[in-house]
Scaffold this motif. Sequence first.
Motif, short mmCIF file in Angstrom:
data_model
loop_
_atom_site.label_atom_id
_atom_site.label_comp_id
_atom_site.label_asym_id
_atom_site.label_seq_id
_atom_site.Cartn_x
_atom_site.Cartn_y
_atom_site.Cartn_z
N MET A 1 0.85 -1.19 0.00
CA MET A 1 0.00 0.00 0.00
C MET A 1 0.89 1.24 0.00
O MET A 1 1.84 1.33 0.78
N HIS A 2 0.59 2.19 -0.89
CA HIS A 2 1.40 3.38 -1.03
C HIS A 2 1.32 4.26 0.21
O HIS A 2 0.33 4.27 0.94
N ALA A 3 2.38 5.05 0.41
CA ALA A 3 2.43 5.93 1.57
C ALA A 3 1.32 6.97 1.53
O ALA A 3 0.76 7.34 2.57
N SER A 4 0.98 7.46 0.32
CA SER A 4 -0.09 8.45 0.21
C SER A 4 -1.43 7.85 0.62
O SER A 4 -2.26 8.54 1.24
N THR A 5 -1.64 6.59 0.29
CA THR A 5 -2.89 5.92 0.69
C THR A 5 -2.96 5.75 2.19
O THR A 5 -4.00 5.98 2.81
N VAL A 6 -1.84 5.36 2.81
CA VAL A 6 -1.80 5.21 4.26
C VAL A 6 -2.04 6.56 4.93
O VAL A 6 -2.76 6.66 5.93
N ARG A 7 -1.45 7.61 4.38
CA ARG A 7 -1.65 8.95 4.93
C ARG A 7 -3.11 9.36 4.84
O ARG A 7 -3.68 9.94 5.77
N ASN A 8 -3.74 9.04 3.71
CA ASN A 8 -5.15 9.35 3.52
C ASN A 8 -6.01 8.60 4.53
O ASN A 8 -6.94 9.15 5.12
N LEU A 9 -5.68 7.32 4.74
CA LEU A 9 -6.43 6.52 5.73
C LEU A 9 -6.21 7.06 7.14
O LEU A 9 -7.14 7.06 7.96
N LEU A 10 -5.00 7.52 7.44
CA LEU A 10 -4.72 8.07 8.76
C LEU A 10 -5.58 9.30 9.04
O LEU A 10 -6.17 9.43 10.12
N VAL A 11 -5.67 10.19 8.05
CA VAL A 11 -6.49 11.39 8.22
C VAL A 11 -7.96 11.01 8.41
O VAL A 11 -8.65 11.53 9.30
N ARG A 12 -8.44 10.10 7.60
CA ARG A 12 -9.84 9.68 7.71
C ARG A 12 -10.10 8.94 9.02
O ARG A 12 -11.17 9.04 9.60
N GLY A 13 -9.10 8.20 9.49
CA GLY A 13 -9.25 7.53 10.77
C GLY A 13 -9.36 8.51 11.92
O GLY A 13 -10.17 8.33 12.84
N MET A 14 -8.58 9.58 11.86
CA MET A 14 -8.66 10.60 12.91
C MET A 14 -9.99 11.35 12.85
O MET A 14 -10.57 11.68 13.89
N ILE A 15 -10.48 11.59 11.63
CA ILE A 15 -11.80 12.23 11.50
C ILE A 15 -12.89 11.31 12.05
O ILE A 15 -13.78 11.75 12.79
N ALA A 16 -12.81 10.02 11.71
CA ALA A 16 -13.79 9.07 12.23
C ALA A 16 -13.70 8.97 13.74
O ALA A 16 -14.72 8.87 14.44
N GLY A 17 -12.47 9.01 14.28
CA GLY A 17 -12.31 8.98 15.73
C GLY A 17 -12.89 10.21 16.39
O GLY A 17 -13.48 10.12 17.48
N LEU A 18 -12.76 11.36 15.74
CA LEU A 18 -13.33 12.59 16.29
C LEU A 18 -14.86 12.50 16.33
O LEU A 18 -15.48 12.85 17.35
N LEU A 19 -15.46 12.03 15.25
CA LEU A 19 -16.92 11.90 15.21
C LEU A 19 -17.41 10.84 16.19
O LEU A 19 -18.43 11.03 16.87
N ALA A 20 -16.68 9.73 16.28
CA ALA A 20 -17.05 8.70 17.25
C ALA A 20 -16.90 9.21 18.68
O ALA A 20 -17.71 8.91 19.55
N GLY A 21 -15.85 10.01 18.92
CA GLY A 21 -15.67 10.60 20.24
C GLY A 21 -16.80 11.55 20.59
O GLY A 21 -17.21 11.64 21.75
N LEU A 22 -17.31 12.27 19.60
CA LEU A 22 -18.44 13.16 19.84
C LEU A 22 -19.68 12.37 20.27
O LEU A 22 -20.39 12.76 21.21
N CYS A 23 -19.92 11.25 19.59
CA CYS A 23 -21.04 10.38 19.98
C CYS A 23 -20.85 9.85 21.39
O CYS A 23 -21.79 9.81 22.20
N ALA A 24 -19.62 9.43 21.71
CA ALA A 24 -19.33 8.89 23.04
C ALA A 24 -19.49 9.96 24.11
O ALA A 24 -19.94 9.67 25.22
N PHE A 25 -19.10 11.20 23.79
CA PHE A 25 -19.23 12.28 24.76
C PHE A 25 -20.70 12.51 25.13
O PHE A 25 -21.02 12.72 26.30
N VAL A 26 -21.58 12.48 24.14
CA VAL A 26 -23.00 12.69 24.42
C VAL A 26 -23.51 11.62 25.38
O VAL A 26 -24.20 11.92 26.37
N LEU A 27 -23.16 10.36 25.12
CA LEU A 27 -23.61 9.28 26.01
C LEU A 27 -22.96 9.40 27.38
O LEU A 27 -23.61 9.17 28.41
#
Length: 275
Positions: A1-27
């Motif tokens: 897997m190319h480094a650019s793809t891994v970097r893209n997944l890393l950014v999307r993972g952090m975004i997903a973690g932020l949104l998931a954290g927002l859901c967890a905070f509400v609960l």
Amino acid sequence: MHASTVRNLLVRGMIAGLLAGLCAFVLAYVAGEPSVRDSIAQEEARSAPAHQHGGEDHQQGAAEEEEEELVSRPVQSTFGLATGVLVYGVALGGIASLVFAGCLGRIGRFGPRATAALLAGAAFVTVYLVPFLKYPATPPAVGNPDTIGKRTTLFFLMILLSVLLAVVAVIAGRRLAPRLGNWNAAVVAGGGYAVAVVVACLVLPGNTDAVAASFPAALLWEFRLASIGVQALLWTAFGLIFGALAERALRPGQAAGAAEAAASDSAAASVRTAG
């Protein structure tokens, strides 16, 4: 897997973690904070009789404690809680996205959504649920403060053991798959992980002094149930959100190519091992 793809997944993972954290905070705020407030009130009520006999010395000490309190309880339960949960979600999302990049195509012919869901479920079980069963969460201001360091060390030790045993189980399952089949190998590896976890729980010391015997059992159960619910929601939301984001990042051809490359690497490694 190319480094650019891994970097893209890393950014999307952090975004997903932020949104998931927002859901967890509400609960956490809706279901967890009431039990935290009640727990603190219980400790204050229990210590009130002893404080009443302290006279002027106690009053002076209490005044000093109030002056030293830099963050009020309302701020802790709102902005403080939100900051902690969101940072936690972003950090775990980044780590999980890197693990996802390494696992895609190597744990079976699963697509990005299925791989993200399996990864999130495995992370919830190994990183939180298994250590929680041995060392369950304790409300703040409850228990013996002298044992906080010891309890924290034991909890992180249990996390480390759980993750290492899970990695060993995955490796063992992959090596047993050619002889036993995927299903039987997964069952054997999962059973071995469960047995090893039980042995670790029996060997490690207990946590009997974490909560006083007089603390209300119903309140303790409410707090621990909320803790499990927050973590379950965090990882479920992350798996669903990141799976969708990763699938969009990895175009069908790209995802298939990554899976085929991983399968080829695995087959080559098996041939070298057999040779």
